[in-house]
Design a protein around this motif. Structure first.
Motif, PDB file in Angstrom:
ATOM      1  N   GLY A 152      39.019  -4.828  78.938  1.00  0.00           N
ATOM      2  CA  GLY A 152      38.929  -6.275  78.788  1.00  0.00           C
ATOM      3  C   GLY A 152      37.897  -6.728  77.789  1.00  0.00           C
ATOM      4  O   GLY A 152      37.654  -7.927  77.640  1.00  0.00           O
ATOM      5  N   ALA A 153      37.281  -5.786  77.078  1.00  0.00           N
ATOM      6  CA  ALA A 153      36.271  -6.139  76.079  1.00  0.00           C
ATOM      7  C   ALA A 153      36.951  -6.506  74.762  1.00  0.00           C
ATOM      8  O   ALA A 153      38.058  -6.041  74.470  1.00  0.00           O
ATOM      9  N   PRO A 154      36.314  -7.343  73.939  1.00  0.00           N
ATOM     10  CA  PRO A 154      36.909  -7.706  72.650  1.00  0.00           C
ATOM     11  C   PRO A 154      36.921  -6.523  71.685  1.00  0.00           C
ATOM     12  O   PRO A 154      36.036  -5.655  71.750  1.00  0.00           O
ATOM     13  N   VAL A 155      37.907  -6.484  70.828  1.00  0.00           N
ATOM     14  CA  VAL A 155      37.998  -5.438  69.809  1.00  0.00           C
ATOM     15  C   VAL A 155      37.178  -5.884  68.595  1.00  0.00           C
ATOM     16  O   VAL A 155      37.432  -6.955  68.041  1.00  0.00           O
ATOM     17  N   PRO A 156      36.192  -5.098  68.164  1.00  0.00           N
ATOM     18  CA  PRO A 156      35.380  -5.502  67.006  1.00  0.00           C
ATOM     19  C   PRO A 156      36.229  -5.578  65.734  1.00  0.00           C
ATOM     20  O   PRO A 156      36.805  -4.563  65.319  1.00  0.00           O
ATOM     21  N   PRO A 157      36.328  -6.736  65.104  1.00  0.00           N
ATOM     22  CA  PRO A 157      37.124  -6.845  63.873  1.00  0.00           C
ATOM     23  C   PRO A 157      36.681  -5.873  62.792  1.00  0.00           C
ATOM     24  O   PRO A 157      37.513  -5.377  62.020  1.00  0.00           O
ATOM     25  N   ALA A 158      35.385  -5.577  62.739  1.00  0.00           N
ATOM     26  CA  ALA A 158      34.877  -4.663  61.706  1.00  0.00           C
ATOM     27  C   ALA A 158      35.466  -3.269  61.850  1.00  0.00           C
ATOM     28  O   ALA A 158      35.688  -2.564  60.854  1.00  0.00           O
ATOM     29  N   THR A 159      35.738  -2.851  63.099  1.00  0.00           N
ATOM     30  CA  THR A 159      36.318  -1.526  63.335  1.00  0.00           C
ATOM     31  C   THR A 159      37.744  -1.469  62.785  1.00  0.00           C
ATOM     32  O   THR A 159      38.145  -0.489  62.156  1.00  0.00           O
ATOM     33  N   ILE A 160      38.504  -2.526  63.027  1.00  0.00           N
ATOM     34  CA  ILE A 160      39.870  -2.610  62.501  1.00  0.00           C
ATOM     35  C   ILE A 160      39.846  -2.670  60.980  1.00  0.00           C
ATOM     36  O   ILE A 160      40.593  -1.944  60.300  1.00  0.00           O
ATOM     37  N   ASP A 161      38.990  -3.525  60.433  1.00  0.00           N
ATOM     38  CA  ASP A 161      38.929  -3.687  58.982  1.00  0.00           C
ATOM     39  C   ASP A 161      38.541  -2.381  58.289  1.00  0.00           C
ATOM     40  O   ASP A 161      39.062  -2.060  57.215  1.00  0.00           O
ATOM     41  N   ALA A 162      37.642  -1.604  58.903  1.00  0.00           N
ATOM     42  CA  ALA A 162      37.211  -0.343  58.298  1.00  0.00           C
ATOM     43  C   ALA A 162      38.359   0.664  58.260  1.00  0.00           C
ATOM     44  O   ALA A 162      38.512   1.411  57.282  1.00  0.00           O
ATOM     45  N   ALA A 163      39.167   0.682  59.322  1.00  0.00           N
ATOM     46  CA  ALA A 163      40.302   1.602  59.357  1.00  0.00           C
ATOM     47  C   ALA A 163      41.327   1.248  58.289  1.00  0.00           C
ATOM     48  O   ALA A 163      41.859   2.125  57.591  1.00  0.00           O
ATOM     49  N   VAL A 164      41.604  -0.042  58.153  1.00  0.00           N
ATOM     50  CA  VAL A 164      42.564  -0.502  57.147  1.00  0.00           C
ATOM     51  C   VAL A 164      42.049  -0.211  55.747  1.00  0.00           C
ATOM     52  O   VAL A 164      42.775   0.307  54.886  1.00  0.00           O
ATOM     53  N   ALA A 165      40.786  -0.529  55.502  1.00  0.00           N
ATOM     54  CA  ALA A 165      40.205  -0.296  54.177  1.00  0.00           C
ATOM     55  C   ALA A 165      40.198   1.185  53.814  1.00  0.00           C
ATOM     56  O   ALA A 165      40.386   1.550  52.646  1.00  0.00           O
ATOM     57  N   GLY A 166      40.021   2.038  54.824  1.00  0.00           N
ATOM     58  CA  GLY A 166      40.015   3.479  54.574  1.00  0.00           C
ATOM     59  C   GLY A 166      41.310   3.984  53.975  1.00  0.00           C
ATOM     60  O   GLY A 166      41.321   4.986  53.239  1.00  0.00           O
ATOM     61  N   LEU A 167      42.398   3.305  54.262  1.00  0.00           N
ATOM     62  CA  LEU A 167      43.693   3.662  53.662  1.00  0.00           C
ATOM     63  C   LEU A 167      43.964   2.846  52.401  1.00  0.00           C
ATOM     64  O   LEU A 167      44.363   3.385  51.374  1.00  0.00           O
ATOM     65  N   ARG A 168      43.751   1.546  52.478  1.00  0.00           N
ATOM     66  CA  ARG A 168      44.093   0.653  51.362  1.00  0.00           C
ATOM     67  C   ARG A 168      43.296   0.971  50.097  1.00  0.00           C
ATOM     68  O   ARG A 168      43.797   0.780  48.983  1.00  0.00           O
ATOM     69  N   GLU A 169      42.062   1.449  50.251  1.00  0.00           N
ATOM     70  CA  GLU A 169      41.204   1.662  49.087  1.00  0.00           C
ATOM     71  C   GLU A 169      41.433   3.003  48.399  1.00  0.00           C
ATOM     72  O   GLU A 169      40.813   3.289  47.372  1.00  0.00           O
ATOM     73  N   GLN A 170      42.322   3.812  48.941  1.00  0.00           N
ATOM     74  CA  GLN A 170      42.685   5.058  48.278  1.00  0.00           C
ATOM     75  C   GLN A 170      43.701   4.772  47.165  1.00  0.00           C
ATOM     76  O   GLN A 170      44.390   3.755  47.201  1.00  0.00           O
TER      77      GLN A 170
END
Length: 257
Positions: free
Chosen positions: A151-169
Motif C-alpha cells: 500500500g506504499a506509493p511507488v517512487p516516480p524516480a524509480t520508474i523514471d530511472a528504469a525507463v531512462a536506462g533503456l531509452r538512453e541507449q
C-alpha cells in the motif's frame, strides 16, 4: 509449489488460478534471501537448490515452479538434478516479444544477475536474431513492487530511472516492446506504461508458465487436505503485511518456514 525470492510470483499465481482454479498451492517466499539480483551465481544456485530440497521434503509437492527469472536462469538445471518431480522455470519472454515488435527494437528490464546470464544470450540468439535487444538492470523495481503491495506509493524516480536506462541507449527511442524479465515487474506495469508512453507494449512469462503447469498436470485430480498457504524464510511479520495480496489469490494461511 510456487517459489520466489519475494512476492513477484503472485503474478504467476494470478494466471495459474485462471487455468487451474482447483489446484492446491503452496507459495514459498525466500524473503530472507531477497534480493537475488545482487547476489553471485554461486550464492543463488546453492541457496535455491538447498531451499527447494528442504521444502520438497517437508511439503511433498507434485510440481515446483520457480517463479523467479533470476533463480531460473541460474539454478534451474541444478534444481532439476536434485529433485525428482517436474520443475517449471521462468525465463525472459524474448520469444513472444520478438514476434510482437514492429520496430525490431526490444527492451528488457531485469535484475543485475538475470541480464548478464548466458541463458539470456542464448534466447536472444535463438528468437531475436536480426532484432535489437537492449537490456537494463532495474533492481529498484523489486523493492518498489513489494512496497506497492503493502500500500506504499511507488517512487516516480524509480520508474523514471528504469525507463531512462533503456531509452538512453542507442536505438532506445525505437523501443516498442519491453520484456518484464522479473516476476515482480508486472506489478508495476501501469506505472511503467505511463512512463514509456502508449506506443510501448509489455510482455512477461506468467501466462506461458501457467499453461506449462496446466499441461504437466493434465488429467490429474486436485483435492485440498488443508487450505492453501504461504511460507517465508524471513520474518513472518513481513509476510503478514502482504496478507491482502495473498488473500486476494486464495491464500489465507501465512507461516514461517
Amino acid at each position: 509449489m510456487l517459489f520466489d525470492s519475494g512476492v513477484g510470483g503472485l503474478t504467476v499465481l494470478a494466471e495459474l488460478r485462471k487455468l487451474l482454479p482447483d489446484a492446491p498451492v503452496i507459495y514459498a517466499a525466500d524473503l530472507a534471501g531477497l534480493p537475488y539480483g545482487t547476489k553471485s551465481e554461486a550464492e543463488i544456485a546453492a541457496r535455491v537448490a538447498g531451499l527447494l530440497g528442504r521444502m520438497s521434503e517437508r511439503y511433498e509437492p507434485r510440481l515446483v515452479c520457480i517463479a523467479c527469472n533470476t533463480a531460473s536462469t541460474i539454478a534451474l538445471g541444478m534444481v532439476r538434478d536434485v529433485l525428482e518431480i517436474p520443475i517449471v522455470g521462468t525465463v525472459p519472454a524474448i520469444k513472444p516479444a520478438a514476434a510482437m515488435t514492429h520496430t525490431g527494437v526490444i527492451g528488457l528490464l531485469g535484475t543485475e544477475a538475470t541480464i548478464r546470464q548466458a541463458y539470456v544470450d542464448n534466447l536472444e540468439a535463438e528468437f531475436a536474431n536480426g532484432k535489437t535487444l537492449l537490456r537494463h538492470a532495474a533492481p529498484g523495481l523489486v523493492a518498489a513492487a513489494e512496497a506497492k503491495l503493502r500500500g506504499a506509493p511507488v517512487p516516480p524516480a524509480t520508474i523514471d530511472a528504469a525507463v531512462a536506462g533503456l531509452r538512453e541507449q542507442p536505438k532506445g527511442s525505437e523501443i516498442d516492446t519491453v520484456v518484464l524479465a522479473c516476476t515482480h515487474f508486472p506489478l508495476l506495469e501501469d506505472e511503467l506504461a505511463e512512463a514509456f508512453g502508449p506506443e510501448v507494449r509489455f510482455v512477461d512469462g506468467a501466462q506461458g508458465i501457467a499453461r506449462r503447469i496446466a499441461n504437466l498436470t493434465e488429467g490429474q485430480e486436485f483435492s485440498r487436505e488443508q487450505p492453501d498457504f504461504a511460507v517465508t524464510t524471513g520474518p513472518l511479520e513481513t509476510l503478514v503485511e502482504l496478507g491482502n495480496a495473498f488473500s486476494a489469490l486464495g491464500i489465507d494461511g501465512l507461516k514461517q518456514f
